[in-house]
Design a protein around this motif. Structure first.
Motif, mmCIF file in Angstrom:
data_model
loop_
_atom_site.group_PDB
_atom_site.id
_atom_site.type_symbol
_atom_site.label_atom_id
_atom_site.label_comp_id
_atom_site.label_asym_id
_atom_site.label_seq_id
_atom_site.Cartn_x
_atom_site.Cartn_y
_atom_site.Cartn_z
ATOM 1 N N VAL A 113 1.183 -1.017 -0.062
ATOM 2 C CA VAL A 113 -0.105 -0.286 -0.216
ATOM 3 C C VAL A 113 0.599 1.249 -0.137
ATOM 4 C CG1 VAL A 113 -1.887 -1.130 1.214
ATOM 5 C CG2 VAL A 113 -0.541 -0.151 2.911
ATOM 6 N N HIS A 114 1.907 0.790 0.317
ATOM 7 C CA HIS A 114 3.354 2.272 0.585
ATOM 8 C C HIS A 114 3.947 2.736 -0.745
ATOM 9 C CE1 HIS A 114 2.196 2.861 4.602
ATOM 10 N NE2 HIS A 114 2.662 0.740 4.624
ATOM 11 N N LYS A 115 3.687 3.657 -1.276
ATOM 12 C CA LYS A 115 4.116 4.235 -3.027
ATOM 13 C C LYS A 115 5.132 4.720 -2.959
ATOM 14 C CE LYS A 115 2.653 6.208 -7.548
ATOM 15 N NZ LYS A 115 1.625 6.957 -7.838
ATOM 16 N N ARG A 116 6.039 3.990 -3.862
ATOM 17 C CA ARG A 116 8.013 4.225 -3.617
ATOM 18 C C ARG A 116 7.641 4.658 -5.200
ATOM 19 N NH1 ARG A 116 11.484 2.733 0.391
ATOM 20 N NH2 ARG A 116 13.109 3.309 -1.358
ATOM 21 N N HIS A 117 9.564 5.444 -5.473
ATOM 22 C CA HIS A 117 9.828 5.443 -7.156
ATOM 23 C C HIS A 117 11.435 4.663 -7.483
ATOM 24 C CE1 HIS A 117 6.133 8.135 -7.514
ATOM 25 N NE2 HIS A 117 6.406 7.830 -8.702
ATOM 26 N N THR A 118 11.881 4.185 -8.551
ATOM 27 C CA THR A 118 12.863 3.452 -8.323
ATOM 28 C C THR A 118 13.640 4.499 -8.512
ATOM 29 O OG1 THR A 118 12.456 3.504 -10.572
ATOM 30 C CG2 THR A 118 12.167 1.020 -8.810
ATOM 31 N N SER A 119 15.001 4.661 -8.435
ATOM 32 C CA SER A 119 15.829 6.010 -8.035
ATOM 33 C C SER A 119 16.185 6.222 -9.331
ATOM 34 C CB SER A 119 17.369 5.881 -6.990
ATOM 35 O OG SER A 119 17.818 4.157 -7.981
ATOM 36 N N HIS A 120 16.430 4.776 -10.528
ATOM 37 C CA HIS A 120 16.824 5.079 -11.635
ATOM 38 C C HIS A 120 16.283 5.968 -12.988
ATOM 39 C CE1 HIS A 120 19.829 5.371 -14.933
ATOM 40 N NE2 HIS A 120 19.040 4.156 -15.581
ATOM 41 N N LEU A 121 15.304 4.713 -12.574
ATOM 42 C CA LEU A 121 14.043 5.123 -14.375
ATOM 43 C C LEU A 121 12.358 5.568 -13.510
ATOM 44 C CD1 LEU A 121 13.874 1.911 -16.484
ATOM 45 C CD2 LEU A 121 15.030 4.551 -16.870
ATOM 46 N N LYS A 122 12.924 5.687 -12.301
ATOM 47 C CA LYS A 122 10.827 6.508 -11.571
ATOM 48 C C LYS A 122 10.192 5.883 -11.922
ATOM 49 C CE LYS A 122 13.664 10.366 -10.029
ATOM 50 N NZ LYS A 122 15.122 9.817 -9.502
ATOM 51 N N VAL A 123 10.142 4.738 -11.590
ATOM 52 C CA VAL A 123 9.563 3.587 -11.722
ATOM 53 C C VAL A 123 8.646 3.262 -10.342
ATOM 54 C CG1 VAL A 123 8.375 1.104 -12.503
ATOM 55 C CG2 VAL A 123 10.275 2.464 -13.717
ATOM 56 N N PRO A 124 6.690 3.624 -10.784
ATOM 57 C CA PRO A 124 6.263 3.382 -9.712
ATOM 58 C C PRO A 124 5.727 2.259 -9.289
ATOM 59 C CG PRO A 124 5.236 3.952 -10.674
ATOM 60 C CD PRO A 124 6.561 4.261 -12.127
ATOM 61 N N PHE A 125 6.211 1.604 -7.768
ATOM 62 C CA PHE A 125 5.692 0.633 -7.026
ATOM 63 C C PHE A 125 4.808 0.414 -5.689
ATOM 64 C CE2 PHE A 125 10.393 1.421 -6.486
ATOM 65 C CZ PHE A 125 10.662 0.294 -4.993
ATOM 66 N N TYR A 126 4.756 -0.375 -5.429
ATOM 67 C CA TYR A 126 4.428 -0.163 -4.025
ATOM 68 C C TYR A 126 4.856 -1.424 -3.395
ATOM 69 C CZ TYR A 126 0.635 2.148 -6.104
ATOM 70 O OH TYR A 126 -0.404 3.743 -6.833
ATOM 71 N N VAL A 127 4.835 -1.218 -1.886
ATOM 72 C CA VAL A 127 5.732 -1.861 -0.871
ATOM 73 C C VAL A 127 4.627 -2.216 0.615
ATOM 74 C CG1 VAL A 127 8.352 -1.687 -1.968
ATOM 75 C CG2 VAL A 127 6.795 -0.167 0.231
ATOM 76 N N GLY A 128 4.876 -3.584 1.580
ATOM 77 C CA GLY A 128 4.274 -3.291 2.544
ATOM 78 C C GLY A 128 4.771 -2.262 3.620
ATOM 79 N N GLY A 129 4.311 -2.490 4.807
ATOM 80 C CA GLY A 129 4.727 -0.949 5.733
ATOM 81 C C GLY A 129 6.496 -0.885 6.219
ATOM 82 N N ARG A 130 7.084 -2.825 6.376
ATOM 83 C CA ARG A 130 8.398 -3.115 6.891
ATOM 84 C C ARG A 130 9.461 -2.868 6.001
ATOM 85 N NH1 ARG A 130 8.835 -6.729 11.864
ATOM 86 N NH2 ARG A 130 10.330 -6.557 10.260
ATOM 87 N N PHE A 131 8.981 -2.643 4.317
ATOM 88 C CA PHE A 131 9.560 -2.758 3.378
ATOM 89 C C PHE A 131 11.600 -1.761 4.174
ATOM 90 C CE2 PHE A 131 11.597 -0.731 -0.332
ATOM 91 C CZ PHE A 131 11.969 -1.945 -1.144
ATOM 92 N N ASN A 132 10.813 -0.796 4.472
ATOM 93 C CA ASN A 132 12.267 -0.128 4.331
ATOM 94 C C ASN A 132 13.198 -0.513 6.046
ATOM 95 O OD1 ASN A 132 11.449 2.183 3.122
ATOM 96 N ND2 ASN A 132 10.418 3.750 4.181
ATOM 97 N N GLU A 133 12.573 -1.301 6.800
ATOM 98 C CA GLU A 133 13.603 -2.119 7.672
ATOM 99 C C GLU A 133 14.523 -3.009 7.090
ATOM 100 O OE1 GLU A 133 11.390 -2.765 10.859
ATOM 101 O OE2 GLU A 133 10.056 -1.240 10.741
#
Length: 170
Positions: free
Chosen positions: A78-98
């Motif tokens: 449910v948490h939206k992020r973007h890749t650093s190179h191509l800026k592709v949007p994708f979604y991850v879970g709550g613990r992804f950053n950890e």
């Protein structure tokens, strides 16, 4: 009969030299067959049981990917992020950053971009097929309105794929 139980009757009709004979099975043979029937049944069902067990184990070993290219609350993405190179949007879970930092994060982002490009290629091919199909029908039926509509038809996935190729070729 299929599972080794034999014929339901103890009297079996046997034809020899054009005449019918009765083959009697004695009680001792029948008891031995009945005792062996459980083991024979298990041996016959063993391949099916093995397939079921292997299938269940393979389902347990499959892990859920850490990302999704689309919003999927049922999977926790449910948490939206973007890749650093191509800026592709994708979604991850709550613990992804950890869980994903450094090289792990780069590996995930590379997978996201590869999946995204693969989806674009597939969608581009579908869009081209649809456009060519309309053009073919327009020519075949002599429909100038359909031909104009097919000419105006866009291929957004192909356009985005071209943009990405420019970025990658840099």
């Amino acid at each position: 009969m299929f599972f080794g139980g034999g014929f339901p009757s103890s009297n079996v009709h046997v034809y020899r030299n054009g005449r019918m004979h009765f083959a009697h099975q004695n009680r001792q043979e029948r008891r031995e067959q009945q005792r062996d029937g459980g083991f024979a049944l298990l041996v016959q069902l063993m391949p099916i049981l093995i397939l079921i067990i292997v299938s269940a184990l393979s389902q347990l070993m499959v892990t859920q990917p850490p990302y999704s290219l689309s919003y999927r609350p049922s999977a926790g993405h449910v948490h939206k992020r973007h890749t650093s190179h191509l800026k592709v949007p994708f979604y991850v879970g709550g613990r992804f950053n950890e869980e994903f930092t450094g090289n792990n994060l780069k590996t995930v982002e590379r997978s996201v971009e590869e999946d995204y490009i693969s989806n674009l290629r597939n969608n581009c091919w579908k869009e081209k097929q649809q456009k060519e199909g309309l053009l073919y029908r327009a020519r075949y039926f002599g429909d100038s309105e359909l031909y104009q509509r097919a000419q105006r038809m866009g291929t957004p996935s192909c356009s985005r794929l071209s943009e990405i190729q420019v970025i990658l070729d840099g």
